[in-house]
Design an enzyme around this catalytic site. Structure first.
Site, PDB file in Angstrom:
ATOM      1  N   HIS A 101      40.397  17.936  54.512  1.00  0.00           N
ATOM      2  CA  HIS A 101      40.678  17.012  55.620  1.00  0.00           C
ATOM      3  C   HIS A 101      41.050  17.752  56.907  1.00  0.00           C
ATOM      4  CE1 HIS A 101      41.460  13.625  52.481  1.00  0.00           C
ATOM      5  NE2 HIS A 101      40.188  13.879  52.651  1.00  0.00           N
ATOM      6  N   ALA A 118      56.404  17.906  41.803  1.00  0.00           N
ATOM      7  CA  ALA A 118      55.377  18.960  41.759  1.00  0.00           C
ATOM      8  C   ALA A 118      55.962  20.288  41.298  1.00  0.00           C
ATOM      9  CB  ALA A 118      54.752  19.100  43.144  1.00  0.00           C
ATOM     10  N   ASP A 168      48.680  20.486  56.562  1.00  0.00           N
ATOM     11  CA  ASP A 168      49.897  21.144  57.053  1.00  0.00           C
ATOM     12  C   ASP A 168      49.832  22.675  57.046  1.00  0.00           C
ATOM     13  OD1 ASP A 168      51.536  19.969  54.010  1.00  0.00           O
ATOM     14  OD2 ASP A 168      50.311  21.777  54.315  1.00  0.00           O
TER      15      ASP A 168
HETATM   16  N1  APR Z   1      55.874  15.472  43.416  1.00  0.00           N
HETATM   17  C1  APR Z   1      54.677  14.984  42.965  1.00  0.00           C
HETATM   18  N2  APR Z   1      54.061  13.866  43.481  1.00  0.00           N
HETATM   19  C2  APR Z   1      54.715  13.213  44.466  1.00  0.00           C
HETATM   20  C3  APR Z   1      55.980  13.642  44.964  1.00  0.00           C
HETATM   21  C4  APR Z   1      56.558  14.836  44.388  1.00  0.00           C
HETATM   22  N3  APR Z   1      57.729  15.316  44.807  1.00  0.00           N
HETATM   23  N4  APR Z   1      56.379  12.758  45.937  1.00  0.00           N
HETATM   24  C5  APR Z   1      55.388  11.828  46.045  1.00  0.00           C
HETATM   25  N5  APR Z   1      54.395  12.093  45.169  1.00  0.00           N
HETATM   26  C6  APR Z   1      53.128  11.357  44.995  1.00  0.00           C
HETATM   27  C7  APR Z   1      53.211   9.859  45.261  1.00  0.00           C
HETATM   28  O1  APR Z   1      53.590   9.150  44.088  1.00  0.00           O
HETATM   29  C8  APR Z   1      51.777   9.529  45.690  1.00  0.00           C
HETATM   30  O2  APR Z   1      50.960   9.219  44.570  1.00  0.00           O
HETATM   31  O3  APR Z   1      52.234  11.850  45.978  1.00  0.00           O
HETATM   32  C9  APR Z   1      51.265  10.844  46.297  1.00  0.00           C
HETATM   33  C10 APR Z   1      51.082  10.825  47.820  1.00  0.00           C
HETATM   34  O4  APR Z   1      50.062   9.911  48.122  1.00  0.00           O
HETATM   35  P1  APR Z   1      49.553   9.696  49.631  1.00  0.00           P
HETATM   36  O5  APR Z   1      50.690   9.528  50.532  1.00  0.00           O
HETATM   37  O6  APR Z   1      48.534   8.611  49.558  1.00  0.00           O
HETATM   38  O7  APR Z   1      48.885  11.101  49.995  1.00  0.00           O
HETATM   39  P2  APR Z   1      47.426  11.670  49.647  1.00  0.00           P
HETATM   40  O8  APR Z   1      46.927  11.148  48.335  1.00  0.00           O
HETATM   41  O9  APR Z   1      47.474  13.126  49.830  1.00  0.00           O
HETATM   42  O10 APR Z   1      46.552  11.003  50.848  1.00  0.00           O
HETATM   43  C11 APR Z   1      45.177  11.267  50.886  1.00  0.00           C
HETATM   44  O11 APR Z   1      44.941   9.966  52.888  1.00  0.00           O
HETATM   45  O12 APR Z   1      45.941   9.358  54.827  1.00  0.00           O
HETATM   46  C12 APR Z   1      44.915  10.095  54.304  1.00  0.00           C
HETATM   47  O13 APR Z   1      43.843  12.036  55.121  1.00  0.00           O
HETATM   48  C13 APR Z   1      45.051  11.576  54.627  1.00  0.00           C
HETATM   49  O14 APR Z   1      44.818  13.505  53.164  1.00  0.00           O
HETATM   50  C14 APR Z   1      45.338  12.205  53.255  1.00  0.00           C
HETATM   51  C15 APR Z   1      44.679  11.229  52.310  1.00  0.00           C
END
Ligand code: APR
Length: 236
Positions: free
Chosen positions: A113, A223, A98
């Site tokens: 990514h 966060a 982003d």
């Molecule tokens: N503060 C902290 N953590 C949070 C919050 C918050 N406000 N809201 C959600 N989370 C946590 C969720 O519990 C979850 O464990 O953030 C995590 C988001 O996980 P994903 O949606 O799987 O995102 P991410 O781990 O960044 O994905 C990795 O997957 O789809 C591909 O390439 C894409 O970069 C991405 C990769």
């Protein structure tokens, strides 16, 4: 228990995921309301899908551009940029596409990514910034479709980014992993490098993840709240 405090460390590495951008109004990928709950990534986020239907894939990424363009960095992004401003050897390694780290003032962000805000022509081997919303023109001068410079499923990560991430993690004294579900590899394996190198390790997430066992400190909360606590601020 008091979490580790930024003031006590010099070589801090922030490793971030989609959970960091939730407070900016950008959905995560997995879990309730996640992008992949609504869109099948095999139809919107892989080279095969793009070859089959570039318009459909671009329409999906334009929606994401619109969403991010109308969002702003949140306190979590700002705290990370502030720590880096105070301690220049602080590094940011992100899975997020982003661009909100850079918009909050963070420098030299390793974008594992890729980015929503870059496009490339694989036929000509060019990569360039592009912040048009919607993205136009969708075709390069050579006539081929431009594609988002994002690491889609089945794509490989840029070896230069992986090498840079390894170097930073090997020399870290504090690793802070924020808002990632720890299920996408090879990124999910990276925190191990800092843990093995003896860094103090912190996982910030709303809930446990499959990699939580790696971390000495598991801060459960948003966060921005947990990062504020690591600044020594009390949060209610
Ligand atoms: N503060 C902290 N953590 C949070 C919050 C918050 N406000 N809201 C959600 N989370 C946590 C969720 O519990 C979850 O464990 O953030 C995590 C988001 O996980 P994903 O949606 O799987 O995102 P991410 O781990 O960044 O994905 C990795 O997957 O789809 C591909 O390439 C894409 O970069 C991405 C990769």
């Amino acid at each position: 228990m008091t979490p580790p405090l930024f003031k006590d460390f010099e070589r801090i590495v922030f490793f971030t995921g989609a959970g960091l951008s939730v407070e900016s109004g950008i959905p995560t990928y997995r879990g309730k309301g996640g992008v992949w709950a609504e869109y099948d990534y095999e139809q919107y986020a892989c080279q095969r899908a793009f070859d089959a239907n570039p318009t459909k894939v671009w329409d999906f990424h334009d929606k994401r551009r619109e969403k991010v363009a109308s969002s702003a960095p949140n306190d979590g992004h700002r705290i990370i940029a502030a720590v880096q401003a105070e301690k220049p050897s602080t590094a940011v390694i992100t899975q997020n596409i982003d661009g909100l780290h850079a918009r909050s003032g963070a420098k030299d962000v390793v974008e594992l990514h890729g980015s929503l805000w870059r496009v490339r022509c694989d036929a000509c081997g060019i990569v360039r910034p592009d912040e048009t919303v919607p993205m136009t023109p969708r075709k390069h001068d050579c006539g081929a479709y431009l594609r988002p410079d994002i690491v889609w499923f089945e794509d490989s990560l840029d070896p230069r980014n992986l090498r840079r991430a390894h170097e930073l993690l090997e020399s870290a004294d504090l690793l802070v992993s924020i808002g990632t579900s720890g299920v996408v590899y090879p990124a999910a394996d990276l925190p191990r490098i800092a843990v093995r190198a003896g860094a103090v390790s912190v996982e910030i997430n709303l809930e446990d993840t499959p990699v939580s066992h790696l971390f000495q400190h598991r801060l459960r909360g948003t966060a921005s709240d947990m990062l504020a606590r690591m600044q020594g601020k009390s949060v209610h």
